[in-house]
Structure formats: structure tokens, C-alpha cells
Design a protein around this motif. Structure first.
Motif, PDB file in Angstrom:
ATOM      1  N   ALA A  90       0.915  -0.984   0.360  1.00  0.00           N
ATOM      2  CA  ALA A  90       0.047   0.421  -0.343  1.00  0.00           C
ATOM      3  C   ALA A  90       0.603   0.989  -0.154  1.00  0.00           C
ATOM      4  O   ALA A  90       0.112   2.357  -0.464  1.00  0.00           O
ATOM      5  N   GLN A  91       1.850   1.248   0.569  1.00  0.00           N
ATOM      6  CA  GLN A  91       2.703   2.183   0.710  1.00  0.00           C
ATOM      7  C   GLN A  91       2.970   2.372  -0.636  1.00  0.00           C
ATOM      8  O   GLN A  91       3.439   3.982  -1.205  1.00  0.00           O
ATOM      9  N   ASP A  92       3.549   1.456  -1.121  1.00  0.00           N
ATOM     10  CA  ASP A  92       4.275   1.444  -2.681  1.00  0.00           C
ATOM     11  C   ASP A  92       3.548   2.578  -3.437  1.00  0.00           C
ATOM     12  O   ASP A  92       3.286   3.064  -4.605  1.00  0.00           O
ATOM     13  N   LEU A  93       2.375   1.867  -3.635  1.00  0.00           N
ATOM     14  CA  LEU A  93       0.817   2.171  -4.505  1.00  0.00           C
ATOM     15  C   LEU A  93       0.477   3.919  -4.267  1.00  0.00           C
ATOM     16  O   LEU A  93       0.544   4.510  -4.843  1.00  0.00           O
ATOM     17  N   LEU A  94       0.774   3.658  -2.680  1.00  0.00           N
ATOM     18  CA  LEU A  94       0.308   5.794  -2.220  1.00  0.00           C
ATOM     19  C   LEU A  94       1.848   6.608  -3.185  1.00  0.00           C
ATOM     20  O   LEU A  94       1.457   7.626  -3.231  1.00  0.00           O
ATOM     21  N   ARG A  95       2.670   6.246  -2.906  1.00  0.00           N
ATOM     22  CA  ARG A  95       3.407   7.092  -3.621  1.00  0.00           C
ATOM     23  C   ARG A  95       3.522   7.185  -4.970  1.00  0.00           C
ATOM     24  O   ARG A  95       3.735   8.328  -5.003  1.00  0.00           O
ATOM     25  N   GLU A  96       3.105   6.347  -5.386  1.00  0.00           N
ATOM     26  CA  GLU A  96       3.221   6.303  -7.082  1.00  0.00           C
ATOM     27  C   GLU A  96       1.687   6.908  -7.360  1.00  0.00           C
ATOM     28  O   GLU A  96       2.130   7.669  -8.018  1.00  0.00           O
TER      29      GLU A  96
ATOM     30  N   ASP B 283       0.990   9.190  -5.750  1.00  0.00           N
ATOM     31  CA  ASP B 283       0.867  10.336  -5.183  1.00  0.00           C
ATOM     32  C   ASP B 283       1.458  11.018  -6.329  1.00  0.00           C
ATOM     33  O   ASP B 283       1.270  12.474  -6.617  1.00  0.00           O
ATOM     34  N   ARG B 284       2.370  10.657  -6.644  1.00  0.00           N
ATOM     35  CA  ARG B 284       3.491  11.169  -8.006  1.00  0.00           C
ATOM     36  C   ARG B 284       2.975  11.559  -9.259  1.00  0.00           C
ATOM     37  O   ARG B 284       2.892  11.962  -9.438  1.00  0.00           O
ATOM     38  N   THR B 285       1.900  10.473  -9.487  1.00  0.00           N
ATOM     39  CA  THR B 285       1.373  10.447 -11.027  1.00  0.00           C
ATOM     40  C   THR B 285      -0.267  11.728 -11.131  1.00  0.00           C
ATOM     41  O   THR B 285      -0.336  13.163 -11.845  1.00  0.00           O
TER      42      THR B 285
ATOM     43  N   VAL C 185      -1.941  17.234 -12.218  1.00  0.00           N
ATOM     44  CA  VAL C 185      -1.630  18.755 -11.739  1.00  0.00           C
ATOM     45  C   VAL C 185      -0.796  19.317 -11.989  1.00  0.00           C
ATOM     46  O   VAL C 185      -1.317  20.950 -12.923  1.00  0.00           O
ATOM     47  N   ALA C 186       0.256  18.834 -12.204  1.00  0.00           N
ATOM     48  CA  ALA C 186       0.750  20.022 -13.439  1.00  0.00           C
ATOM     49  C   ALA C 186       1.228  20.298 -14.713  1.00  0.00           C
ATOM     50  O   ALA C 186       1.568  20.962 -15.263  1.00  0.00           O
TER      51      ALA C 186
END
Length: 306
Positions: A68-74, A76-78, A83-84
Motif C-alpha cells: 500500500a505504501q508503494d501504491l500510494l507513493r506512485e 501521489d506522484r502521478t 496537476v502539473a
């Protein structure tokens, strides 16, 4: 279906070791956090914590926490990249522009964009207006900067400024000795090297009925070399003559119609990307504050940003 928000709640509780502290971090009530964890365990069909106090993970909970931590990091990056892109801070901008604009107007604009937005990538093609129109219409580039397209095409045009034509010749050329603006008769009495920039301007088109020379060149560097070699004079937009060689001169023409209108070329009915809109705003701002172009005819903001 496992929701991303449920995994975020689980990871936060696992990190805090209890529901109360996790609820403060998540800015939710204790009961809302507890219900989310219960629903997640129901969806998985297994327990994630050893006890109701939520301070010890089960073997499954340990593995789910890592994934879940790996998925959430990805995630958030995506999300940040999305947004950018929407804000014009990231993305690819493909532009086609006539050479004089590409050389004289775009360098400071593009440099500023790259300095402000490290995630932006820009591809610039410099070519004649006919090719600019084709590249925009076929979708190879998002935005063109050049002359107005012909009526009936799938393109829209927003005028930016008028750029008067100049006759470019050697300083020892007979036309350089005339002290007043040159008439058509003055020009047609001498050999002209035709080029694509005068397409649409009656009297000096490459295939015009009264052209003075069968010699033509498409590249500005080649044109200048031919002029310097004494092969003849040529007609170029004033913007293209700002950096000519010292042994050449750019002479005014006594003809109010001797000009081209330069503007944004876009696909009709299309919507520009945020990064393209940011570029357009910067270029319009430069033209408004600079004397590098003649006879500004800038659009309003709602015109240049369709």
C-alpha cells in the motif's frame, strides 16, 4: 473493490499505532477511521491488525502495508504530474514558426518557460508559413506562428502584428543609393531572388507574373549568401533583417500593402493545452513590451486563448 483512500487510512493507522492519532493526522473522526478499516478488512476477508487497539499488524497486514505504501507513493506522484500538466508546469509543447519569429522573438520566451518549469519540453520547427499551416492542420504541432492561412481551411488565425517587407541588397547595389523608399518600378528594374516569405503579396510572389528573376531560395542563410555574392536583391520581412551582415542593407518599400500579418495558427475548434496557453501569454506579453515588431495589432486575452 479496494479504494485508495481506504489504503491511505490503513497505512496511517499502521504508522501511528492507534486510531486516535491517525484520525488527527487524517482530520477525520475516530469512528470514521474505524469504519474505514473495518470495511477494508471485510473487502479482503481477513484481519490486518492483531487486536482492536490497532498497534500490531498481522502477517497479512505487514505485507499489505508495504504494498500500500508503494501504491500510494506512485499514486501521489502521478496525481502531482496530472496537476502539473493541467497547470502548464509539465508537458510537451510542439511549435512551428516562420524563421524570423523563431530567431528573433521566441528565444527569450522559450528560455523563460524552461527556467520557470523544469518539467516542460519544447520542440520548435522553423519553416515557411505554408508548411506551418500543414503541420498544424495535420496535428504534428499544436501551435503555429506565421502568416494567415487561406480561407476554407480547418485552421483559425489570431493576428499578432504586421511586419513590413524590406528589400535586402548589398550596400554597393544601385538601389542602396536611392534615398527615398523604393517603388515597385525601382525594384523590378533589378534582379530579384525570390523566396517563400512573400507568398500572398502581389508583385513579389515566387511564382508571380512580374517576378524579376528565376532564381529562388528558401533558406534565409542561403538568401543572404546569394545577395552577398552579387546574385541579386531579395525581399524579406523586416523582422528577418534585424541581424543581416554589415555589408548588406534593408531598404524601405514605398508600398503600404508591402507587409505580412503574423499570428497564431491553430486547428479550428480545438482547445489549446495549458502549456500552450502559457506560451501564448508570454509571447503576447513580449510583443506588447518590445519594439522588435512593427504595427502591433495584438488580440485581447480571450482571442489569443481560444
Amino acid at each position: 473493490m479496494i479504494r485508495t483512500q481506504s489504503l491511505r487510512v490503513f497505512v496511517t493507522v499502521a504508522s501511528c499505532g492507534n486510531i486516535r492519532d491517525a484520525a488527527k493526522v487524517l482530520r477525520r473522526t475516530d469512528s470514521a477511521v474505524s469504519m474505514t478499516l473495518k470495511q477494508l478488512e471485510n473487502d479482503l476477508g481477513a484481519r490486518l491488525f492483531e487486536t482492536d487497539r490497532k498497534h500490531t499488524l498481522t502477517a497479512l497486514g505487514v505485507e499489505v502495508n508495504k504494498l500500500a505504501q508503494d501504491l500510494l507513493r506512485e499514486h501521489d506522484r502521478t496525481t502531482e504530474r496530472i496537476v502539473a500538466l493541467a497547470e502548464g508546469r509539465e508537458g510537451v509543447l510542439r511549435i512551428a514558426a516562420v524563421p524570423s519569429v523563431a530567431a528573433q522573438l521566441l528565444p527569450p520566451v522559450l528560455s523563460a518557460m524552461l527556467a520557470d518549469h523544469a518539467g516542460v519540453r519544447i520542440e520548435l520547427l522553423d519553416t515557411d508559413s505554408t508548411s506551418v499551416h500543414m503541420l498544424v492542420e495535420t496535428g504534428v504541432v499544436e501551435l503555429g506562428i506565421g502568416g494567415a492561412p487561406a480561407a476554407g481551411t480547418g485552421l483559425s488565425f489570431v493576428a499578432l502584428f504586421n511586419d513590413p517587407f524590406r528589400l535586402v541588397c548589398r550596400k554597393d547595389h544601385p538601389l542602396a543609393q536611392i534615398k527615398q523608399p523604393l517603388s515597385r518600378q525601382d525594384v523590378h528594374a533589378h534582379r530579384l531572388i525570390s523566396n517563400k516569405s512573400t507568398v500572398g503579396y502581389s508583385g513579389f510572389e515566387e511564382d508571380g507574373p512580374d517576378r524579376a528573376s528565376a532564381l529562388s531560395a528558401r533558406n534565409v542563410i542561403s538568401l543572404m549568401a546569394l545577395v552577398r555574392a552579387g546574385a541579386g536583391a531579395t525581399i524579406l520581412p523586416a523582422l528577418a533583417t534585424r541581424s543581416i551582415y554589415d555589408d548588406l542593407c534593408a531598404l524601405e518599400l514605398d508600398d503600404p500593402s508591402a507587409l505580412r500579418t503574423v499570428g497564431f495558427v491553430m486547428r479550428r475548434g480545438g482547445h489549446t493545452s495549458p502549456i500552450c496557453t502559457a506560451f501564448q501569454n508570454r509571447l503576447v506579453s513580449l510583443i506588447r513590451t518590445s519594439d522588435i515588431t512593427s504595427h502591433p495589432m495584438l488580440p485581447s486575452d480571450d482571442q489569443c486563448l481560444p
